[in-house]
Scaffold this motif. Structure first.
Motif, PDB file in Angstrom:
ATOM      1  N   GLN A  25      12.976   2.966   4.755  1.00 25.84           N
ATOM      2  CA  GLN A  25      13.443   2.225   3.576  1.00 25.84           C
ATOM      3  C   GLN A  25      14.739   1.486   3.892  1.00 25.84           C
ATOM      4  O   GLN A  25      14.919   0.324   3.493  1.00 25.84           O
ATOM      5  CB  GLN A  25      13.677   3.191   2.405  1.00 25.84           C
ATOM      6  N   SER A  26      15.656   2.129   4.630  1.00 24.75           N
ATOM      7  CA  SER A  26      16.928   1.491   4.965  1.00 24.75           C
ATOM      8  C   SER A  26      16.723   0.268   5.850  1.00 24.75           C
ATOM      9  O   SER A  26      17.550  -0.643   5.871  1.00 24.75           O
ATOM     10  CB  SER A  26      17.865   2.488   5.663  1.00 24.75           C
ATOM     11  N   GLU A  27      15.611   0.249   6.596  1.00 27.77           N
ATOM     12  CA  GLU A  27      15.293  -0.897   7.451  1.00 27.77           C
ATOM     13  C   GLU A  27      14.540  -1.988   6.691  1.00 27.77           C
ATOM     14  O   GLU A  27      14.244  -3.048   7.257  1.00 27.77           O
ATOM     15  CB  GLU A  27      14.436  -0.428   8.636  1.00 27.77           C
ATOM     16  N   HIS A  56      11.127   6.646  -7.454  1.00 24.14           N
ATOM     17  CA  HIS A  56      10.967   8.019  -7.922  1.00 24.14           C
ATOM     18  C   HIS A  56       9.650   8.162  -8.674  1.00 24.14           C
ATOM     19  O   HIS A  56       9.287   7.326  -9.505  1.00 24.14           O
ATOM     20  CB  HIS A  56      12.128   8.416  -8.832  1.00 24.14           C
ATOM     21  N   TYR A  57       8.939   9.231  -8.344  1.00 26.32           N
ATOM     22  CA  TYR A  57       7.669   9.608  -8.969  1.00 26.32           C
ATOM     23  C   TYR A  57       6.518   8.658  -8.620  1.00 26.32           C
ATOM     24  O   TYR A  57       5.404   8.863  -9.068  1.00 26.32           O
ATOM     25  CB  TYR A  57       7.807   9.683 -10.504  1.00 26.32           C
ATOM     26  N   ARG A  58       6.768   7.622  -7.825  1.00 24.40           N
ATOM     27  CA  ARG A  58       5.685   6.706  -7.461  1.00 24.40           C
ATOM     28  C   ARG A  58       5.451   6.658  -5.954  1.00 24.40           C
ATOM     29  O   ARG A  58       4.488   6.042  -5.511  1.00 24.40           O
ATOM     30  CB  ARG A  58       5.969   5.296  -7.997  1.00 24.40           C
ATOM     31  N   GLY A  59       6.311   7.291  -5.174  1.00 23.31           N
ATOM     32  CA  GLY A  59       6.123   7.355  -3.736  1.00 23.31           C
ATOM     33  C   GLY A  59       6.649   6.139  -3.007  1.00 23.31           C
ATOM     34  O   GLY A  59       7.410   5.337  -3.550  1.00 23.31           O
ATOM     35  N   GLU A 106       0.830  -1.205   0.000  1.00 25.39           N
ATOM     36  CA  GLU A 106       0.000   0.000   0.000  1.00 25.39           C
ATOM     37  C   GLU A 106       0.864   1.256   0.000  1.00 25.39           C
ATOM     38  O   GLU A 106       1.927   1.306   0.623  1.00 25.39           O
ATOM     39  CB  GLU A 106      -0.922  -0.001   1.211  1.00 25.39           C
ATOM     40  N   LEU A 107       0.377   2.289  -0.675  1.00 30.86           N
ATOM     41  CA  LEU A 107       1.111   3.541  -0.824  1.00 30.86           C
ATOM     42  C   LEU A 107       1.044   4.375   0.455  1.00 30.86           C
ATOM     43  O   LEU A 107      -0.011   4.505   1.076  1.00 30.86           O
ATOM     44  CB  LEU A 107       0.519   4.350  -1.985  1.00 30.86           C
TER      45      LEU A 107
END
Length: 219
Positions: free
Chosen positions: A58-60, A67-70, A32-33
């Motif tokens: 994200q690092s975890e 990019h451009y998609r969230g 999910e976004l």
């Protein structure tokens, strides 16, 4: 879910913790976004700490950012689950071997107490946090903070998936039996038995997670 706005000076790390807790609570499902503008508005912060917090997650391995998609909540694939468990076998096996001779009556009582609480857990978050606490107490006497941090990092993507897909009743008796057997092997200072039980435990957990992943439509 009631959101409490954060102070303007809130650091990205505090926001990351709030978002981590929201993911744990199931606010966003895997895939999910997670929208930056929505997070900024809800927590009363600018886009800068939001971007930094999302990058931290994200690092975890909790988010995937394109990019451009969230950002989207990570959905582990079967090959990633296999790799995570292969690494867990190495890291946790080493931690257990180093901790084995350092346990005492106090630490063994703590393991038993944590297992008693874990068996009483009736919600997903309590169950997962209880399992983490048990394993951290099992490995803690090794005094290897970097290895313990790696253990938590390797667990994180699977735990977030498990919050959605598994629960306290999943293989409950098997997990309980293996934890009790681990306590007994550690109390007896039986390194071979402890390692064999841990491997059996992690392999059985791998199979359960892979089956849930397959059922969720992933391969």
């Amino acid at each position: 879910m009631i959101l409490i706005p954060l102070a303007p000076a809130t650091t990205a790390s505090v926001l990351a913790q709030r978002l981590r807790e929201a993911i744990d609570a199931g606010r966003w499902r895997p895939g999910e976004l997670v929208r930056q503008e929505q997070i900024a508005a809800e927590y009363g912060v600018s886009r800068i700490p939001v971007r930094e917090a999302l990058a931290q997650l994200q690092s975890e391995g909790l988010l995937e950012i394109a990019h451009y998609r969230g950002a989207r909540v990570s959905r582990p694939r079967a090959v990633e689950i296999d790799e995570l468990f292969d690494l867990r076998l190495l890291v946790e096996g080493d931690l257990l071997a180093r901790a084995l001779g350092r346990h005492d009556q106090r630490s063994l009582r703590e393991l038993t107490r944590l297992q008693d609480r874990l068996e009483d857990a009736d919600d997903r978050l309590g169950w997962i946090s209880g399992d983490i606490a048990f394993h951290e107490a099992l490995y803690g006497p090794a005094e290897r903070p970097r290895s313990l941090a790696l253990f938590r990092q390797l667990r994180a993507p699977i735990d977030r998936f498990s919050v959605q897909a598994l629960g306290p009743g999943t293989r409950k008796q098997g997990w309980a039996d293996e934890h009790r057997q681990l306590i007994a092997a550690v109390a007896a200072s039986d390194a071979a038995a402890a390692q064999a039980i841990l491997e059996q435990h992690l392999q059985a957990t791998r199979a359960v997670v892979l089956a849930a992943c397959s059922g969720d439509g992933e391969n």
